[in-house]
Design a protein around this motif. Structure first.
Motif, PDB file in Angstrom:
ATOM      1  N   LEU A   1       0.822  -1.203   0.000  1.00 40.14           N
ATOM      2  CA  LEU A   1       0.000   0.000   0.000  1.00 40.14           C
ATOM      3  C   LEU A   1       0.859   1.258   0.000  1.00 40.14           C
ATOM      4  CD1 LEU A   1      -2.731   1.445   0.222  1.00 40.14           C
ATOM      5  CD2 LEU A   1      -2.582   1.139   2.705  1.00 40.14           C
ATOM      6  N   SER A   2       1.878   1.284   0.828  1.00 42.54           N
ATOM      7  CA  SER A   2       2.738   2.469   0.880  1.00 42.54           C
ATOM      8  C   SER A   2       3.483   2.669  -0.431  1.00 42.54           C
ATOM      9  CB  SER A   2       3.708   2.387   2.059  1.00 42.54           C
ATOM     10  OG  SER A   2       4.534   1.268   1.968  1.00 42.54           O
TER      11      SER A   2
ATOM     12  N   ARG B   1      13.767  -1.289   2.575  1.00 40.65           N
ATOM     13  CA  ARG B   1      13.804  -0.819   3.950  1.00 40.65           C
ATOM     14  C   ARG B   1      12.765  -1.592   4.753  1.00 40.65           C
ATOM     15  NH1 ARG B   1      16.444   3.509   5.486  1.00 40.65           N
ATOM     16  NH2 ARG B   1      14.946   3.778   7.173  1.00 40.65           N
ATOM     17  N   GLN B   2      13.188  -2.179   5.841  1.00 36.57           N
ATOM     18  CA  GLN B   2      12.278  -2.959   6.667  1.00 36.57           C
ATOM     19  C   GLN B   2      11.268  -2.087   7.393  1.00 36.57           C
ATOM     20  OE1 GLN B   2      14.853  -5.234   9.178  1.00 36.57           O
ATOM     21  NE2 GLN B   2      15.356  -6.698   7.585  1.00 36.57           N
ATOM     22  N   ASP B   3      11.618  -0.835   7.629  1.00 46.59           N
ATOM     23  CA  ASP B   3      10.715   0.049   8.354  1.00 46.59           C
ATOM     24  C   ASP B   3       9.909   0.965   7.431  1.00 46.59           C
ATOM     25  OD1 ASP B   3      12.851   1.556   7.530  1.00 46.59           O
ATOM     26  OD2 ASP B   3      13.095   2.632   9.413  1.00 46.59           O
ATOM     27  N   ALA B   4       9.916   0.713   6.124  1.00 44.31           N
ATOM     28  CA  ALA B   4       9.225   1.583   5.170  1.00 44.31           C
ATOM     29  C   ALA B   4       7.730   1.640   5.449  1.00 44.31           C
ATOM     30  CB  ALA B   4       9.479   1.125   3.740  1.00 44.31           C
ATOM     31  N   SER B   5       7.102   0.496   5.686  1.00 38.12           N
ATOM     32  CA  SER B   5       5.660   0.511   5.927  1.00 38.12           C
ATOM     33  C   SER B   5       5.343   1.181   7.265  1.00 38.12           C
ATOM     34  CB  SER B   5       5.068  -0.891   5.867  1.00 38.12           C
ATOM     35  OG  SER B   5       5.654  -1.719   6.831  1.00 38.12           O
ATOM     36  N   PHE B   6       6.204   0.998   8.262  1.00 40.75           N
ATOM     37  CA  PHE B   6       5.973   1.638   9.565  1.00 40.75           C
ATOM     38  C   PHE B   6       6.060   3.158   9.437  1.00 40.75           C
ATOM     39  CE2 PHE B   6       7.614   3.398  13.552  1.00 40.75           C
ATOM     40  CZ  PHE B   6       6.583   3.046  14.394  1.00 40.75           C
ATOM     41  N   LYS B   7       7.062   3.643   8.703  1.00 39.73           N
ATOM     42  CA  LYS B   7       7.216   5.091   8.521  1.00 39.73           C
ATOM     43  C   LYS B   7       6.071   5.687   7.705  1.00 39.73           C
ATOM     44  CE  LYS B   7      12.163   5.869   8.861  1.00 39.73           C
ATOM     45  NZ  LYS B   7      13.323   6.421   8.160  1.00 39.73           N
TER      46      LYS B   7
END
Length: 124
Positions: free
Chosen positions: A26-27, A72-78
């Motif tokens: 989605l991001s 990036r593993q944190d792309a969806s979190f950001k």
């Protein structure tokens, strides 16, 4: 995880749309569609920002950063907070665009369906 939860809903979707319900996907779709950088040739960043300047000038907007261009593993979190805060504007833009266009745009249709899904909104 969320895809398993939505199995029945996904079964009724047209297969050519290739709808996926993960937050990372989605991001990336949102970044492709509305980003001004133009990393995706079929995106409509300029049109979206013209829409925002015309109809929602002065609205607080949190940009999606570092979503595309790497793993990036944190792309969806950001991306969660910017997506949640900007979802209503993105949906308004997509509704307006999809109603005005005669030609189908799979990315925009996919985004509209996913962003209007109550189960996805709850996941954000």
């Amino acid at each position: 995880e969320i895809t398993q939860f939505l199995t029945n809903d996904l079964a009724i979707m047209p297969p050519h749309l290739c709808i996926q319900c993960g937050l990372t996907n989605l991001s990336r779709m949102i970044d492709k569609e509305i980003n001004l950088r133009g990393d995706y040739a079929k995106g409509h960043g300029g049109d979206f920002w013209h829409f925002m300047a015309t109809y929602h000038q002065g609205t607080t907007w949190l940009p999606l950063i570092q979503v595309l261009g790497g793993t990036r593993q944190d792309a969806s979190f950001k991306a969660l907070l910017p997506i949640f805060m900007g979802r209503k504007f993105i949906v308004k833009y997509l509704h307006r665009t999809l109603c005005a266009n005669e030609k189908e745009n799979i990315l925009q249709t996919n985004l509209f369906i996913v962003l209007e899904c109550v189960k996805i909104i709850a996941q954000l």
